[in-house]
Design an enzyme around this catalytic site. Structure first.
Site, mmCIF file in Angstrom:
data_model
loop_
_atom_site.group_PDB
_atom_site.id
_atom_site.type_symbol
_atom_site.label_atom_id
_atom_site.label_comp_id
_atom_site.label_asym_id
_atom_site.label_seq_id
_atom_site.Cartn_x
_atom_site.Cartn_y
_atom_site.Cartn_z
ATOM 1 N N TYR A 142 -9.714 5.270 -12.503
ATOM 2 C CA TYR A 142 -9.535 5.930 -11.195
ATOM 3 C C TYR A 142 -9.255 7.426 -11.337
ATOM 4 O O TYR A 142 -8.729 8.039 -10.397
ATOM 5 C CB TYR A 142 -8.340 5.331 -10.441
ATOM 6 C CG TYR A 142 -8.262 3.821 -10.406
ATOM 7 C CD1 TYR A 142 -9.128 3.073 -9.607
ATOM 8 C CD2 TYR A 142 -7.310 3.138 -11.147
ATOM 9 C CE1 TYR A 142 -9.033 1.700 -9.562
ATOM 10 C CE2 TYR A 142 -7.203 1.757 -11.111
ATOM 11 C CZ TYR A 142 -8.078 1.045 -10.315
ATOM 12 O OH TYR A 142 -7.982 -0.317 -10.265
ATOM 13 N N GLU B 155 3.875 -6.697 1.704
ATOM 14 C CA GLU B 155 3.435 -7.078 0.353
ATOM 15 C C GLU B 155 3.383 -5.871 -0.577
ATOM 16 O O GLU B 155 2.323 -5.538 -1.116
ATOM 17 C CB GLU B 155 2.022 -7.685 0.428
ATOM 18 C CG GLU B 155 1.871 -8.886 1.329
ATOM 19 C CD GLU B 155 0.405 -9.275 1.537
ATOM 20 O OE1 GLU B 155 -0.504 -8.502 1.153
ATOM 21 O OE2 GLU B 155 0.167 -10.352 2.086
ATOM 22 N N TYR C 36 0.052 -2.019 -12.277
ATOM 23 C CA TYR C 36 -1.358 -1.962 -12.658
ATOM 24 C C TYR C 36 -1.526 -1.362 -14.051
ATOM 25 O O TYR C 36 -2.498 -0.669 -14.332
ATOM 26 C CB TYR C 36 -2.176 -1.199 -11.591
ATOM 27 C CG TYR C 36 -1.939 -1.758 -10.191
ATOM 28 C CD1 TYR C 36 -2.357 -3.040 -9.872
ATOM 29 C CD2 TYR C 36 -1.268 -1.028 -9.214
ATOM 30 C CE1 TYR C 36 -2.118 -3.585 -8.621
ATOM 31 C CE2 TYR C 36 -1.017 -1.558 -7.958
ATOM 32 C CZ TYR C 36 -1.436 -2.833 -7.660
ATOM 33 O OH TYR C 36 -1.192 -3.370 -6.427
ATOM 34 N N GLY D 87 0.752 -1.246 0.000
ATOM 35 C CA GLY D 87 0.000 0.000 0.000
ATOM 36 C C GLY D 87 0.777 1.289 0.000
ATOM 37 O O GLY D 87 0.201 2.355 -0.232
ATOM 38 N N GLY E 32 3.531 -3.748 -3.899
ATOM 39 C CA GLY E 32 3.423 -3.996 -5.341
ATOM 40 C C GLY E 32 3.796 -2.736 -6.109
ATOM 41 O O GLY E 32 4.818 -2.649 -6.778
ATOM 42 N N CYS F 6 -13.482 3.743 -29.044
ATOM 43 C CA CYS F 6 -14.715 4.483 -29.321
ATOM 44 C C CYS F 6 -15.492 4.812 -28.057
ATOM 45 O O CYS F 6 -16.633 4.362 -27.892
ATOM 46 C CB CYS F 6 -15.569 3.682 -30.274
ATOM 47 S SG CYS F 6 -14.669 3.367 -31.777
ATOM 48 N N ARG G 229 -5.873 2.975 -15.999
ATOM 49 C CA ARG G 229 -5.911 3.739 -14.744
ATOM 50 C C ARG G 229 -6.542 5.131 -14.875
ATOM 51 O O ARG G 229 -7.349 5.508 -14.016
ATOM 52 C CB ARG G 229 -4.520 3.826 -14.108
ATOM 53 C CG ARG G 229 -3.892 2.455 -13.826
ATOM 54 C CD ARG G 229 -2.685 2.501 -12.897
ATOM 55 N NE ARG G 229 -3.092 2.875 -11.559
ATOM 56 C CZ ARG G 229 -2.962 4.078 -11.046
ATOM 57 N NH1 ARG G 229 -2.402 5.041 -11.749
ATOM 58 N NH2 ARG G 229 -3.390 4.332 -9.844
#
Ligand code: LLP
Length: 421
Positions: free
Chosen positions: A318, A275, A375, A239, A277, A346, A314
């Site tokens: 988001y 963890e 991501y 995170g 990423g 489109c 992304r």
């Protein structure tokens, strides 16, 4: 810091000109820097120095086996969230005892695959899941090592779609119910309870939510120990955020995050797992794309690229910001102009940036999306029958295609036509 810098007027990935890769593989494509991946892994590993720990790369961020192998050779474990990721990590040579299995909906088949192939631990997210793991372990004559993911009910202060630590989110068991759930787990002979797991969200830009969550985990560790559980491993999730722009305040550094872990949990003498990423892969990758057209619209100019929302979702998903730079370094003092930067798909959502200042660009010019290593490729699709774009890994002055662009035949021939047609 990353290894994508201008040199003699052109953008390089380590010692390879981006334009050379573009000429070899065509656009669009993803390119990753080995040195940046390793540097980011090392920052975490160093941040936890002095504690018994394992950095388990959250491979959902970028899961090409060449990336996994690069990190595994440096000592990383893996955090997987599906049977597919588990098999992919194994295929890249990661031993089962360095793979942790997270995720809110592990199926019986996935659990069986991981248990029979070897697993460091399951991060269990519910009591029904616990029962299934127990049953499969007994059936296989094995004991499954588990932690239980607790939901600490803290606000991660990040985008709503990637916050996971509030009580209304689907993740983990409410921390208030932990005693009950751990007692249940301890009663199941196919399970060995070894620790606690927590993950509160992604792209966190402050340490405070981590501090709140880890303080609760410390209290819970003491409580569960007093109830007779041998809690010896704490999985603290991922995170930690990355800077997506060069101008805004940078998120805390891994070393500060490591210090916080030691401060909140160091006295417990537990093995620590993290963890990460995004922080490992995000700024280790670019998406490179080519300008197809420059179109003058009503009061605005559109830069139409050959990369689209299906290649990098992304911004559409988001409202994420990615810095976009010209691969040919703009001459000093060149006047920038605002463009709406879009792809060919489109729908209006296929917009990467609005009114973004760029140097003047022409058809055929290359642009690079920064911070696209995490991501990016993993969330791509073939929407509009656009092939998944290739991935390239750079190592010093070498580069290799680590995933080819599929041909249209490969894509089209995956469909099968029923006999009645
Ligand atoms: N561990 C667990 C259990 C997770 O769910 C995640 C991310 C991580 C670790 C790694 O978090 P990181 O260090 O990368 O922040 N697609 C979104 C991000 C989704 C993150 C999901 N879980 C995006 O593009 O922003």
């Amino acid at each position: 810091m990353d290894h994508f810098l201008y040199r003699d007027g052109a953008l390089y990935a380590e010692d390879v000109p981006i334009s050379e890769i573009a000429a070899a593989v065509g656009t669009p494509f993803y390119v990753y820097s080995t040195a940046t991946l390793l540097r980011h892994f090392q920052l975490f590993d160093d941040a936890l120095e002095g504690t018994d720990h394992l950095v388990c790369y959250a491979m959902k961020a970028a899961s090409n086996q060449a990336i996994l192998k690069t990190l595994a050779q440096a000592g990383a474990g893996m955090d997987v969230v599906s049977g597919g990721e588990y098999l992919r990590a194994k295929a890249a040579g990661v031993p089962g005892d360095k793979i942790v299995f997270s995720g809110v909906g592990k199926t019986a088949d996935e659990i069986r695959t991981a248990l029979s192939g070897g697993i460091r631990q399951f991060n269990v997210e519910s009591e029904p899941e616990m029962e299934v793991i127990n049953a499969i372990a007994l059936e296989l004559g094995l004991v499954a090592p588990i932690t239980v993911r607790v939901n600490p009910d803290v606000d991660a202060k990040t985008h709503a779609k990637i916050a996971t630590g509030k009580s209304e989110n689907k993740f983990g068991i409410p921390i208030a119910r932990a005693s009950e759930v751990y007692a249940h787990a301890a009663s199941l002979p196919g399970l060995e309870v070894i620790g606690i797991d927590v993950h509160i969200g992604s792209q966190l830009t402050e340490l405070e939510p981590f501090e709140l969550a880890y303080t609760k985990v410390a209290e819970l560790t003491e409580k569960l120990r007093s109830e007779g559980h041998n809690i010896r491993r704490l999985d603290l999730g991922g995170g930690l955020g990355i800077p997506y722009t060069r101008s805004n305040d940078a998120p805390p550094l891994p070393v500060e995050y490591g210090a916080l872990i030691k401060k909140t949990l160091g006295h417990l003498d537990c093995e620590i797992e993290i963890e990460p990423g995004r922080l490992i892969a995000g700024n280790a990758g670019l998406m490179v794309s080519k300008v197809i057209y420059v179109k003058s619209g009503e009061g605005r100019d559109f830069l139409i690229l050959d990369g689209a929302m299906n290649d990098l979702i992304r911004p559409a998903m988001y409202e994420a910001h990615h810095d976009i730079v010209a691969v040919q370094e703009p001459a000093p003092g060149v006047e920038q102009q605002p463009y709406d930067i879009v792809g060919p798909v489109c729908e209006t959502g296929d917009t990467f940036a609005k009114q973004r200042n760029m140097p003047p660009l022409e058809p055929g010019d290359l642009v690079a999306f920064r911070s696209a290593g995490a991501y990016g490729a993993v969330m791509a699709s073939e929407y509009n029958t656009r092939p998944l774009i290739p991935e390239v890994l750079v190592h010093g002055d070498q580069f290799a295609v680590i995933r080819e662009r599929p041909s249209f035949d490969e894509i089209i021939n995956r469909d099968t036509i029923p006999t009645w047609l």
